[in-house]
Design an enzyme around this catalytic site. Structure first.
Site, PDB file in Angstrom:
ATOM      1  N   ASP A 173       6.007  -2.377 -33.667  1.00 55.06           N
ATOM      2  CA  ASP A 173       6.083  -3.827 -33.534  1.00 55.06           C
ATOM      3  C   ASP A 173       4.998  -4.656 -34.219  1.00 55.06           C
ATOM      4  OD1 ASP A 173       7.948  -2.694 -31.911  1.00 55.06           O
ATOM      5  OD2 ASP A 173       7.316  -3.688 -30.082  1.00 55.06           O
ATOM      6  N   GLU A 410       1.878   6.356 -23.277  1.00 54.76           N
ATOM      7  CA  GLU A 410       2.657   5.735 -24.358  1.00 54.76           C
ATOM      8  C   GLU A 410       1.911   5.880 -25.695  1.00 54.76           C
ATOM      9  OE1 GLU A 410       3.156   1.611 -23.528  1.00 54.76           O
ATOM     10  OE2 GLU A 410       4.629   1.282 -25.126  1.00 54.76           O
TER      11      GLU A 410
HETATM   12  C1  9WN Z   1      10.063  -4.125 -27.905  1.00 50.79           C
HETATM   13  C2  9WN Z   1      10.299   1.028 -25.779  1.00 50.79           C
HETATM   14  C3  9WN Z   1       9.821   0.245 -26.981  1.00 50.79           C
HETATM   15  C4  9WN Z   1       9.685   1.129 -28.243  1.00 50.79           C
HETATM   16  C5  9WN Z   1       8.961   0.417 -29.372  1.00 50.79           C
HETATM   17  C6  9WN Z   1       7.654  -0.146 -28.831  1.00 50.79           C
HETATM   18  C7  9WN Z   1       7.907  -1.071 -27.640  1.00 50.79           C
HETATM   19  C8  9WN Z   1       9.175  -3.164 -27.110  1.00 50.79           C
HETATM   20  C9  9WN Z   1       8.108  -3.963 -26.390  1.00 50.79           C
HETATM   21  O1  9WN Z   1       8.575  -0.352 -26.622  1.00 50.79           O
HETATM   22  O2  9WN Z   1       8.637  -2.205 -28.061  1.00 50.79           O
HETATM   23  O3  9WN Z   1      11.160  -3.429 -28.415  1.00 50.79           O
HETATM   24  O4  9WN Z   1       8.463  -4.596 -25.374  1.00 50.79           O
HETATM   25  O5  9WN Z   1       6.948  -3.965 -26.809  1.00 50.79           O
HETATM   26  O6  9WN Z   1       6.939  -0.801 -29.836  1.00 50.79           O
HETATM   27  O7  9WN Z   1       8.738   1.307 -30.437  1.00 50.79           O
HETATM   28  O8  9WN Z   1      10.940   1.528 -28.679  1.00 50.79           O
HETATM   29  O9  9WN Z   1       9.520   2.168 -25.586  1.00 50.79           O
END
Ligand code: 9WN
Length: 437
Positions: A173, A410
């Protein structure tokens, strides 16, 4: 590796996946991410292939049941049992007809995952092998439609690569790779005051994207949403359009997995087509995303037609493609070994998400420095594809040691290895199973 350590890690990984199973899909983590995410489901399936293939298929099915008619697989499938205020932006904000999903995508890891689950199914007995065949038949046309969407509607640059239109689509992100492109995205500081960032209730603000990032993220969704998430003429009316080396390396790898799947299903001609498509994607990545001066891959901003000068871990992932030219393979390996990323031979840790030597390197903030297991899993795959067995084994050992010492977090501090973000994170657990198997 000690047997006791492997058994501990295996058991704790299985427990995380038990905790995060809702009955019909897996959540990435219970509090921070209470819905189903697209590329998470693929990494999760790769681990469930060893522990519970039935759940791997169920999870992939849940995701693909939400596939759009145009082939796009949404980046989040919302759980109707979860309240709107438990995640921002939730289903009301996305306002997708039927309200079950977002309108953007994530890297297409799913063909690789389906092939991995299928390939391991027979080890679980005849019923499992039978189920795997049925599931693979069900998934194959849907996986093809997913690829067709990405190489068709999302071929905004016209060279055969998929373009992402939101940083969330990359899965990485707030990677510095998007900084230059995001600078051109209007940030309305008042916009965010109308919403509440739920992530900050469950995570440290210093570890997450900033409010400025979020105001741009929200603005980009509103713009895409305004035309019903249509890709028609998108380049002229959207302020973020980027070709990412990691996303496209996964796109090419998915074509190769589809070739294996098509071959297994007796569709030899289609298998050939998939291999040709993988070859074309590799050539386009080599042509458009390689910078001969830095000797690595970078993302291309389609609005300025410029490559980002920064070194992100995404630039190493074209290594997954077997047809990559030998000089590019050597140069990427050199990058991976350099002080920027320092493979375990130097640091004892897996690669960070961003260049350790850069001024923006941030040990805590999400994709701007911390170590993530999924990208290291992909990097290891690339090392194996090109026969760097010792480096691949060192990386595997470093990942296993990191998760065993610190837990199924994570992400991890790139200097101390301390766990950051969600503590019981599904893809860290799932990929640990694969790394131990
Ligand atoms: C937005 C779920 C997701 C991952 C992404 C990570 C994070 C979300 C957030 O979490 O993104 O999609 O709310 O920050 O960056 O890679 O798929 O684990």
């Amino acid at each position: 590796m000690h047997e006791e350590m492997s058994a501990d890690l295996w058991n704790s990984a299985v427990r995380v996946l038990e905790t995060n199973w809702t009955g019909h899909h897996m959540v990435p983590s219970r509090r921070l991410y209470p819905h189903q995410w697209s590329w998470d489901a693929a990494f999760i399936a790769i681990g469930l292939a060893y522990a519970n293939p039935g759940r791997a298929w169920r999870d992939l099915r849940s995701l693909f049941e939400a596939q759009w008619a145009d082939g796009r697989v949404p980046h989040i499938v919302f759980d109707p049992a979860t309240a709107e205020e438990d995640y921002f932006p939730g289903p009301a904000f996305w306002d997708v007809p039927g309200r079950g999903s977002t309108g953007i995508v994530q890297p297409p890891m799913h063909a690789v995952a389906a092939w991995e689950v299928y390939r391991h199914a027979a080890a679980h007995g005849a019923d499992s092998a039978l189920q795997a065949r049925i599931e693979l038949e069900w998934l194959y046309p849907r996986l093809v439609a997913q690829q067709d969407y990405l190489t068709g509607s999302r071929n905004l640059g016209g060279a055969g690569l998929a373009c992402i239109v939101h940083p969330w689509e990359s899965g990485l992100d707030n990677s510095p790779g998007w900084d230059a492109a995001l600078a051109g995205v209007p940030a309305d500081p008042d916009l965010l005051s109308t919403y509440r960032r739920r992530d900050l209730a469950n995570a440290d603000a210093a570890h997450r994207p900033t409010d400025l990032d979020y105001s741009r993220y929200v603005g980009l969704v509103l713009n895409y949403r305004a035309e019903g998430y249509s890709d028609e003429g998108l380049l002229s009316r959207h302020t973020f359009a980027v070709e990412c080396p990691a996303f496209n390396a996964i796109l090419g790898t998915a074509e190769l997995a589809l070739a294996q799947i098509a071959g297994e299903l007796g569709r030899a001609a289609e298998a050939t087509t998939h291999r040709e498509r993988a070859h074309r994607i590799t050539a386009a990545i080599a042509e458009r995303l390689w910078d001969p001066r830095t000797r690595t891959f970078h993302c291309r901003d389609l609005r300025t037609d410029r490559l980002s000068p920064l070194h992100c871990v995404s630039g190493l992932l074209p290594l997954m493609l077997p047809d990559l030219a030998a000089d590019q393979v050597e140069a990427v390996l050199g990058q991976a070994r350099s002080a920027r990323f320092g493979l375990p031979e130097q640091t004892g840790l897996p690669a960070p998400s961003y260049d350790r030597t850069a001024p923006e390197f941030d040990t805590l903030r999400y994709w701007r420095g911390p170590v993530w297991i999924n990208v290291n899993w992909l990097l290891r795959r690339g090392l194996l594809v090109h026969g760097f067995r010792d480096e691949a084994e060192d990386l595997r050992t470093a990942m296993v040691r990191l998760v065993h010492r610190n837990g199924h977090f994570e992400y991890f501090h790139p200097a101390t290895g301390e766990g950051l973000g969600a503590p019981t994170f599904s893809w860290t657990a799932a990929l640990s199973l694969d790394l131990l198997a």
